[in-house]
Design a protein around this motif. Structure first.
Motif, mmCIF file in Angstrom:
data_model
loop_
_atom_site.group_PDB
_atom_site.id
_atom_site.type_symbol
_atom_site.label_atom_id
_atom_site.label_comp_id
_atom_site.label_asym_id
_atom_site.label_seq_id
_atom_site.Cartn_x
_atom_site.Cartn_y
_atom_site.Cartn_z
ATOM 1 N N MET A 63 0.879 -1.022 -0.083
ATOM 2 C CA MET A 63 0.188 0.182 0.079
ATOM 3 C C MET A 63 0.781 1.444 0.209
ATOM 4 S SD MET A 63 -3.107 -1.194 -0.096
ATOM 5 C CE MET A 63 -2.624 -2.130 -1.397
ATOM 6 N N GLY A 64 1.984 1.418 0.679
ATOM 7 C CA GLY A 64 2.753 2.392 0.887
ATOM 8 C C GLY A 64 4.189 2.019 0.588
ATOM 9 N N VAL A 65 4.565 2.084 -0.688
ATOM 10 C CA VAL A 65 5.999 1.765 -1.191
ATOM 11 C C VAL A 65 7.144 2.215 -0.584
ATOM 12 C CG1 VAL A 65 4.624 1.339 -3.677
ATOM 13 C CG2 VAL A 65 5.676 3.463 -2.994
ATOM 14 N N MET A 66 7.160 3.237 0.338
ATOM 15 C CA MET A 66 8.204 3.760 0.812
ATOM 16 C C MET A 66 8.276 3.429 2.297
ATOM 17 S SD MET A 66 8.005 7.699 -0.831
ATOM 18 C CE MET A 66 6.667 8.031 -0.067
ATOM 19 N N THR A 67 7.419 2.461 2.752
ATOM 20 C CA THR A 67 7.662 1.832 4.074
ATOM 21 C C THR A 67 7.743 0.592 4.205
ATOM 22 O OG1 THR A 67 5.654 3.480 4.546
ATOM 23 C CG2 THR A 67 6.440 1.561 6.223
ATOM 24 N N SER A 68 8.802 0.096 4.709
ATOM 25 C CA SER A 68 9.507 -1.150 4.795
ATOM 26 C C SER A 68 8.736 -2.152 5.261
ATOM 27 C CB SER A 68 10.887 -1.228 5.620
ATOM 28 O OG SER A 68 10.659 -0.708 6.746
ATOM 29 N N SER A 69 7.914 -1.871 6.171
ATOM 30 C CA SER A 69 6.959 -2.952 6.849
ATOM 31 C C SER A 69 5.879 -3.311 5.889
ATOM 32 C CB SER A 69 6.238 -2.054 7.996
ATOM 33 O OG SER A 69 5.601 -1.061 7.765
ATOM 34 N N GLU A 70 5.614 -2.459 4.725
ATOM 35 C CA GLU A 70 4.833 -2.901 3.899
ATOM 36 C C GLU A 70 5.135 -4.259 3.018
ATOM 37 O OE1 GLU A 70 1.766 -0.348 4.559
ATOM 38 O OE2 GLU A 70 1.517 -1.698 3.241
ATOM 39 N N TYR A 71 6.536 -4.513 2.965
ATOM 40 C CA TYR A 71 6.811 -5.681 2.177
ATOM 41 C C TYR A 71 7.068 -6.872 2.767
ATOM 42 C CZ TYR A 71 8.061 -1.902 -1.329
ATOM 43 O OH TYR A 71 8.296 -0.765 -2.035
ATOM 44 N N ASP A 72 6.652 -7.999 2.326
ATOM 45 C CA ASP A 72 6.911 -9.350 2.985
ATOM 46 C C ASP A 72 8.091 -10.013 2.602
ATOM 47 O OD1 ASP A 72 3.283 -9.657 2.565
ATOM 48 O OD2 ASP A 72 4.147 -9.170 4.201
ATOM 49 N N TYR A 73 8.662 -9.731 1.455
ATOM 50 C CA TYR A 73 9.937 -10.481 1.031
ATOM 51 C C TYR A 73 11.061 -9.598 0.885
ATOM 52 C CZ TYR A 73 5.861 -13.571 0.088
ATOM 53 O OH TYR A 73 4.534 -14.182 -0.004
ATOM 54 N N TRP A 74 12.278 -10.343 1.476
ATOM 55 C CA TRP A 74 13.494 -9.483 1.554
ATOM 56 C C TRP A 74 14.705 -10.380 1.061
ATOM 57 C CZ3 TRP A 74 13.721 -4.207 2.879
ATOM 58 C CH2 TRP A 74 12.548 -3.610 3.267
ATOM 59 N N GLY A 75 15.514 -9.760 0.389
ATOM 60 C CA GLY A 75 16.782 -10.524 0.151
ATOM 61 C C GLY A 75 17.738 -10.221 1.314
ATOM 62 N N GLN A 76 18.743 -10.691 1.315
ATOM 63 C CA GLN A 76 19.973 -10.801 2.425
ATOM 64 C C GLN A 76 20.638 -9.503 2.396
ATOM 65 O OE1 GLN A 76 20.235 -12.932 5.211
ATOM 66 N NE2 GLN A 76 18.172 -13.537 4.258
ATOM 67 N N GLY A 77 20.585 -8.658 1.306
ATOM 68 C CA GLY A 77 21.437 -7.422 1.039
ATOM 69 C C GLY A 77 22.732 -7.605 0.481
ATOM 70 N N THR A 78 23.341 -6.594 -0.070
ATOM 71 C CA THR A 78 24.488 -6.440 -0.995
ATOM 72 C C THR A 78 25.185 -5.198 -0.540
ATOM 73 O OG1 THR A 78 25.734 -6.670 -2.883
ATOM 74 C CG2 THR A 78 23.541 -5.425 -3.029
ATOM 75 N N GLN A 79 26.616 -5.323 0.145
ATOM 76 C CA GLN A 79 27.091 -4.251 0.450
ATOM 77 C C GLN A 79 27.634 -3.142 -0.608
ATOM 78 O OE1 GLN A 79 27.985 -3.075 3.815
ATOM 79 N NE2 GLN A 79 28.605 -1.157 2.884
ATOM 80 N N VAL A 80 27.386 -1.791 -0.435
ATOM 81 C CA VAL A 80 27.810 -0.903 -1.293
ATOM 82 C C VAL A 80 28.723 0.173 -0.400
ATOM 83 C CG1 VAL A 80 27.438 1.174 -2.675
ATOM 84 C CG2 VAL A 80 25.959 -0.970 -2.929
ATOM 85 N N THR A 81 30.018 0.272 -0.900
ATOM 86 C CA THR A 81 30.938 1.235 -0.048
ATOM 87 C C THR A 81 31.402 2.437 -0.943
ATOM 88 O OG1 THR A 81 31.676 -0.493 1.455
ATOM 89 C CG2 THR A 81 32.881 1.181 1.303
ATOM 90 N N VAL A 82 31.347 3.401 -0.743
ATOM 91 C CA VAL A 82 31.664 4.538 -1.918
ATOM 92 C C VAL A 82 32.938 5.308 -1.234
ATOM 93 C CG1 VAL A 82 31.116 6.652 -3.046
ATOM 94 C CG2 VAL A 82 29.349 4.864 -2.698
ATOM 95 N N SER A 83 34.089 5.396 -1.348
ATOM 96 C CA SER A 83 35.377 6.146 -0.920
ATOM 97 C C SER A 83 35.407 7.368 -1.413
ATOM 98 C CB SER A 83 36.328 5.313 -0.879
ATOM 99 O OG SER A 83 36.586 5.052 -2.249
ATOM 100 N N SER A 84 35.958 8.276 -0.621
ATOM 101 C CA SER A 84 36.204 9.627 -0.955
ATOM 102 C C SER A 84 37.837 9.861 -1.429
ATOM 103 C CB SER A 84 35.693 10.707 -0.053
ATOM 104 O OG SER A 84 36.332 10.363 1.122
#
Length: 124
Positions: free
Chosen positions: A103-124
């Protein structure tokens, strides 16, 4: 019944680009809404982008608008997040999320399925 798996994260210098992929398997026909969220160390999980399969619509967080692009490839059952002009503040674990009908696409609690995540690191 639904499995999501992210890939494409890594280390990149500020101003560089990365493309994240989310592969869906299982009963993927049940997913109408796909989203990307991220969580930086010591911070709360935040919305990044979302896209709907039916009645096509796309939403972006203000912080990434103009730099990130979300897209999909139905034939490959994949969702992508193209990230350009990366900044150190973009550093986070990026998660792919899906839901049959969020219902609310910007709200994490609205989603039932999730991946494990992937790390993104941006250096300066």
């Amino acid at each position: 019944q639904v499995h999501l798996e992210e890939s494409g994260g890594g280390l990149v210098q500020a101003g560089g680009s990365l493309r994240l992929s989310c592969a869906a398997s299982g009963r993927i026909f049940r997913l109408n809404t796909m989203g990307w969220f991220r969580q930086a160390p010591g911070k709360e999980r935040e919305f990044v982008a979302a896209i709907r399969w039916s009645a096509p619509s796309i939403n972006y967080a203000e912080s990434v608008k103009g730099r990130f692009t979300i897209s999909r490839d139905n034939a490959k059952n994949q969702v992508y997040l193209q990230m350009n002009s990366l900044k150190p503040e973009d550093t986070a674990v990026y998660y792919c999320a899906g839901d049959r009908q969020a219902m609310g696409v910007m709200t994490s609690s609205e989603y039932d399925y999730w991946g494990q995540g992937t790390q993104v690191t941006v250096s300066s």
